[in-house]
Design a protein around this motif. Structure first.
Motif, PDB file in Angstrom:
ATOM      1  N   SER A  85      69.119   6.514  70.983  1.00  0.00           N
ATOM      2  CA  SER A  85      69.559   7.329  72.120  1.00  0.00           C
ATOM      3  C   SER A  85      68.418   8.191  72.632  1.00  0.00           C
ATOM      4  CB  SER A  85      70.737   8.221  71.703  1.00  0.00           C
ATOM      5  OG  SER A  85      71.812   7.452  71.234  1.00  0.00           O
ATOM      6  N   LEU A  86      67.668   8.752  71.692  1.00  0.00           N
ATOM      7  CA  LEU A  86      66.556   9.622  72.054  1.00  0.00           C
ATOM      8  C   LEU A  86      65.486   8.860  72.830  1.00  0.00           C
ATOM      9  CD1 LEU A  86      65.608  12.542  71.657  1.00  0.00           C
ATOM     10  CD2 LEU A  86      64.400  11.810  69.610  1.00  0.00           C
ATOM     11  N   LYS A  87      65.131   7.676  72.369  1.00  0.00           N
ATOM     12  CA  LYS A  87      64.104   6.888  73.043  1.00  0.00           C
ATOM     13  C   LYS A  87      64.570   6.415  74.415  1.00  0.00           C
ATOM     14  CE  LYS A  87      61.548   5.402  68.951  1.00  0.00           C
ATOM     15  NZ  LYS A  87      61.022   4.274  68.167  1.00  0.00           N
ATOM     16  N   THR A  88      65.864   6.113  74.528  1.00  0.00           N
ATOM     17  CA  THR A  88      66.411   5.712  75.832  1.00  0.00           C
ATOM     18  C   THR A  88      66.277   6.848  76.831  1.00  0.00           C
ATOM     19  OG1 THR A  88      67.995   4.202  74.810  1.00  0.00           O
ATOM     20  CG2 THR A  88      68.478   4.926  77.048  1.00  0.00           C
ATOM     21  N   VAL A  89      66.621   8.052  76.399  1.00  0.00           N
ATOM     22  CA  VAL A  89      66.521   9.217  77.279  1.00  0.00           C
ATOM     23  C   VAL A  89      65.065   9.504  77.642  1.00  0.00           C
ATOM     24  CG1 VAL A  89      66.908  11.712  77.429  1.00  0.00           C
ATOM     25  CG2 VAL A  89      68.671  10.242  76.467  1.00  0.00           C
ATOM     26  N   PHE A  90      64.158   9.345  76.665  1.00  0.00           N
ATOM     27  CA  PHE A  90      62.748   9.595  76.932  1.00  0.00           C
ATOM     28  C   PHE A  90      62.167   8.629  77.968  1.00  0.00           C
ATOM     29  CE2 PHE A  90      61.655  11.792  72.637  1.00  0.00           C
ATOM     30  CZ  PHE A  90      62.125  12.988  73.154  1.00  0.00           C
TER      31      PHE A  90
END
Length: 212
Positions: A85-90
């Motif tokens: 989720s974090l990498k998608t948002v980044f």
């Protein structure tokens, strides 16, 4: 958190700044004043100098990228945020940087651009992506539906995000399917529903828990 995601942050930062290189290559072909904002009819209603359009916009987006990263690292519950989720948002801001610059440069070079349709497509994709990861999100202060009732109760958070995930995916698909219409009379009600329904649902859960 930043150290753990440093490679992703470096790559996304480079991608965010990539439009600067493209702008420098196109520099002599670009006008001194460039449209950077458009109305719902794809007509420009905001302009800026060439220097800011080429250098300033990617730089501002890069600043937002790192503010997001630093803010996430300061979250006491950042370990609850899934890595995927974090990498998608980044990756959202770098992709926006490329798309926005492509729109700005294309219009500046004299080509017609359906800004409204592109904006709706971007919004639809964002809702679908976030909706997929929403149910997997654990309670934190950075990502998700951060309202008093979800932050007060982990059960409220989980149930609210499971519901939000489903309707955000459906809402995102609706936005994608209607993007060709470029109609604010469709997108605004859809976005309002996607925000209002989880909020009301979370409050109802809170009231029910309180009564029990």
């Amino acid at each position: 958190m930043i150290r753990k995601n440093l490679k992703t942050l470096i790559i996304t930062s480079v991608v965010t700044l990539l439009p600067i290189l493209i702008g420098v290559i196109l520099w002599n072909k670009l006008p001194d004043t460039i449209a950077t904002h458009f109305d719902l009819n794809n007509q420009p209603n905001g302009f800026t100098g060439k220097t800011f359009a080429v250098f300033g916009i990617p730089a501002v987006l890069l600043a937002f990228q790192w503010i997001l990263a630093i803010g996430t690292g300061a979250d006491p519950k950042h370990k609850n945020i899934a890595q995927v989720s974090l990498k998608t948002v980044f990756w959202i801001i770098p992709c926006l940087s490329l798309i926005l610059s492509a729109i700005i440069y294309t219009f500046a070079l004299g080509y017609k651009v359906k800004v409204g349709m592109i904006a709706m497509l971007i919004l639809g994709v964002i809702f679908v992506l976030l909706g997929n990861y929403m149910p997997k999100s654990k309670q934190n202060y950075t990502f998700g539906i951060k309202i008093p009732w979800t932050l007060h109760s982990e059960e409220n958070w989980n149930k609210t995000h499971r519901l939000a995930g489903k309707i955000w995916v459906v809402g995102g698909i609706v936005i994608l399917l209607t993007a060709m219409l470029e109609s604010p009379y469709i997108i605004f009600p859809v976005v309002i529903v996607l925000i209002a329904v989880p909020t009301i649902y979370s409050y109802c859960l809170y009231r029910k828990e309180k009564e029990q």
